[in-house]
Design a protein around this motif. Structure first.
Motif, short mmCIF file in Angstrom:
data_model
loop_
_atom_site.label_atom_id
_atom_site.label_comp_id
_atom_site.label_asym_id
_atom_site.label_seq_id
_atom_site.Cartn_x
_atom_site.Cartn_y
_atom_site.Cartn_z
N ARG A 63 -2.08 3.65 -2.82
CA ARG A 63 -3.33 3.63 -2.04
C ARG A 63 -3.31 2.48 -1.02
NH1 ARG A 63 -6.50 8.06 -1.45
NH2 ARG A 63 -8.56 7.46 -0.66
N SER A 64 -2.20 2.32 -0.35
CA SER A 64 -2.06 1.24 0.62
C SER A 64 -2.90 1.50 1.86
CB SER A 64 -0.59 1.10 1.03
OG SER A 64 0.23 0.85 -0.09
N SER A 65 -3.28 0.44 2.54
CA SER A 65 -4.05 0.59 3.77
C SER A 65 -3.21 1.24 4.86
CB SER A 65 -4.54 -0.78 4.25
OG SER A 65 -5.43 -1.36 3.32
N ILE A 66 -1.91 0.89 4.91
CA ILE A 66 -1.00 1.46 5.91
C ILE A 66 0.24 2.00 5.22
CG2 ILE A 66 0.46 0.99 7.93
CD1 ILE A 66 -1.52 -1.17 8.75
N VAL A 67 0.58 3.25 5.52
CA VAL A 67 1.81 3.87 5.04
C VAL A 67 2.67 4.17 6.27
CG1 VAL A 67 2.84 5.83 3.83
CG2 VAL A 67 0.61 4.93 3.09
N ILE A 68 3.92 3.71 6.25
CA ILE A 68 4.84 3.96 7.36
C ILE A 68 5.96 4.87 6.85
CG2 ILE A 68 6.34 2.97 9.11
CD1 ILE A 68 4.78 0.36 8.86
N PRO A 69 6.02 6.13 7.29
CA PRO A 69 7.10 7.01 6.84
C PRO A 69 8.44 6.55 7.40
CG PRO A 69 5.28 8.25 7.82
CD PRO A 69 5.07 6.82 8.17
N PHE B 62 -5.60 10.79 3.61
CA PHE B 62 -5.09 9.73 4.48
C PHE B 62 -5.29 10.14 5.94
CE2 PHE B 62 -3.13 8.81 0.53
CZ PHE B 62 -2.69 7.50 0.53
N ALA B 63 -5.76 9.21 6.74
CA ALA B 63 -5.76 9.44 8.18
C ALA B 63 -4.33 9.36 8.68
CB ALA B 63 -6.63 8.39 8.88
N VAL B 64 -4.05 10.06 9.77
CA VAL B 64 -2.72 10.04 10.37
C VAL B 64 -2.85 9.57 11.81
CG1 VAL B 64 -0.69 11.38 11.04
CG2 VAL B 64 -1.86 11.88 8.88
N VAL B 65 -2.11 8.51 12.16
CA VAL B 65 -2.16 7.96 13.51
C VAL B 65 -0.72 7.84 14.02
CG1 VAL B 65 -2.72 5.93 14.91
CG2 VAL B 65 -4.28 6.68 13.10
N GLU B 66 -0.49 8.28 15.25
CA GLU B 66 0.81 8.13 15.89
C GLU B 66 0.64 7.21 17.10
OE1 GLU B 66 3.51 11.33 16.11
OE2 GLU B 66 2.30 12.67 14.87
N PRO B 67 0.99 5.93 16.97
CA PRO B 67 0.77 4.97 18.06
C PRO B 67 1.72 5.16 19.25
CG PRO B 67 1.18 3.86 15.95
CD PRO B 67 1.54 5.29 15.77
N LEU C 217 -4.72 -9.17 7.94
CA LEU C 217 -5.71 -8.72 6.96
C LEU C 217 -6.98 -8.20 7.60
CD1 LEU C 217 -5.47 -11.43 4.14
CD2 LEU C 217 -5.04 -8.99 3.88
N ASP C 218 -7.46 -8.88 8.66
CA ASP C 218 -8.72 -8.48 9.25
C ASP C 218 -8.58 -7.29 10.19
OD1 ASP C 218 -7.38 -9.76 11.26
OD2 ASP C 218 -9.04 -11.04 11.88
N ARG C 219 -7.37 -6.76 10.36
CA ARG C 219 -7.18 -5.60 11.21
C ARG C 219 -6.60 -4.41 10.44
NH1 ARG C 219 -6.95 -6.34 17.04
NH2 ARG C 219 -7.75 -8.39 17.56
N LEU C 220 -6.61 -4.48 9.12
CA LEU C 220 -6.19 -3.31 8.35
C LEU C 220 -7.24 -2.21 8.48
CD1 LEU C 220 -4.91 -4.93 5.03
CD2 LEU C 220 -3.53 -3.88 6.83
N PRO C 221 -6.81 -0.96 8.55
CA PRO C 221 -7.77 0.14 8.65
C PRO C 221 -8.61 0.25 7.38
CG PRO C 221 -5.56 0.98 8.30
CD PRO C 221 -5.41 -0.49 8.55
N GLY C 222 -9.86 0.63 7.54
CA GLY C 222 -10.75 0.79 6.40
C GLY C 222 -10.38 1.97 5.53
N GLN C 223 -9.76 3.00 6.11
CA GLN C 223 -9.31 4.17 5.38
C GLN C 223 -7.79 4.14 5.26
OE1 GLN C 223 -10.09 7.88 7.35
NE2 GLN C 223 -9.16 9.14 5.74
N PRO C 224 -7.22 4.50 4.12
CA PRO C 224 -5.76 4.57 4.03
C PRO C 224 -5.20 5.42 5.16
CG PRO C 224 -6.73 4.83 1.86
CD PRO C 224 -7.87 4.84 2.84
N THR C 225 -4.22 4.87 5.87
CA THR C 225 -3.76 5.49 7.11
C THR C 225 -2.24 5.54 7.16
OG1 THR C 225 -5.70 4.68 8.30
CG2 THR C 225 -3.79 5.30 9.63
N ILE C 226 -1.71 6.69 7.52
CA ILE C 226 -0.28 6.85 7.75
C ILE C 226 -0.02 6.56 9.22
CG2 ILE C 226 1.69 8.43 7.70
CD1 ILE C 226 0.18 9.98 5.49
#
Length: 262
Positions: free
Chosen positions: A203-209, A229-234, A243-252
């Motif tokens: 349940r990490s804040s950020i998952v990087i495949p 999980f939200a999915v974001v492609e930067p 720490l203060d910029r981690l997404p509030g929802q677990p995000t890939i």
């Protein structure tokens, strides 16, 4: 104690706020890193450059990170395949952390470099059959490692060439990961449904495949995780995380691999 005082303490606990993932910073390997942040650059396959303060690491180092003279302070390696280790490490690397040791004994690393602490949790690997593949149920105990990087108050985990779901003892030793790099190939490592279960457990804040061989395989993982999980492609290879910029929802966060260059 003096080294620990230089690093924002991490208890492998997320302090995520409500910041949207698209506000995560982007920068370049080798540029100065703010004291409360960690830079993550996806190089290729399972290699990431991780930088915090004046400390840098390359994970699952295979000897080639690009056409660059830049060298990290630390490299971590796993022995499952030659794409995850090398016998020829750049001479400027001060610390070479192999994820294996004598057969069955594994390795123990706990390296405190002030701005970053690097430790490992040994895992088993499937035994090879002599033709370059690893089939069947036979295992080498403690033959690979999950590496954990504590910096900037964050706990960052690289699952390496994982061949089985962690045991309860291993989950406890790893701790709560704020950021996790997860192999999603679905075959050479664990089956994709097992990796989905592992990622859901952390349940990490950020998952990087990482460690995927086609967009089809990546999309299969993304679609399987999309409900929770939200999915974001930067559309880039780097993140600067704090720490203060981690997404509030677990995000890939789907990073694009890019070799380094000068």
């Amino acid at each position: 104690m003096a080294q620990e005082a230089e690093r924002i303490p991490s208890h492998c606990r997320s302090l995520a706020g409500d910041t949207a993932p698209e506000r995560l910073w982007q920068a370049s390997v080798g540029a100065p890193v703010p004291d409360d942040a960690v830079r993550i650059h996806f190089i290729d396959h399972a290699m990431f450059a991780i930088e915090a303060g004046d400390v840098s690491v390359v994970t699952d180092y295979n000897g080639y990170i690009g056409d660059t003279l830049w060298a990290p302070d630390v490299v971590t390696m796993n022995q499952a395949h030659s794409s995850h280790y090398t016998n020829n490490v750049h001479g400027d690397v001060a610390h070479i952390l192999e994820g294996w040791g004598a057969y069955g004994e594994g390795a123990e690393h706990d390296l405190d470099l002030g701005a970053m602490r690097v430790r490992n949790v040994p895992t088993d690997i499937r035994l090879g059959n002599g033709n370059g593949t690893r089939e069947g149920g036979a295992r080498e105990p403690n033959g690979n490692s999950i590496f954990i990087f504590e910096a900037g108050g964050l706990c960052i985990g690289h699952l390496g060439h994982l061949h089985h779901e962690p045991t309860e003892e291993q989950y406890a030793a790893i701790g709560r990961l704020d950021v996790v790099m997860a192999p999603v190939d679905g075959g050479y490592t664990v089956p994709r449904e097992v990796m989905m279960r592992i990622v859901e457990r952390f349940r990490s804040s950020i998952v990087i495949p990482m460690h995927y061989f086609s967009r089809y395989g990546l999309n299969d993982f993304l679609s399987g995780m999309g409900d929770d999980f939200a999915v974001v492609e930067p559309h880039g290879s780097e993140l600067l995380v704090s720490l203060d910029r981690l997404p509030g929802q677990p995000t890939i966060m789907v990073l694009e691999p890019q070799f380094l260059s000068d």
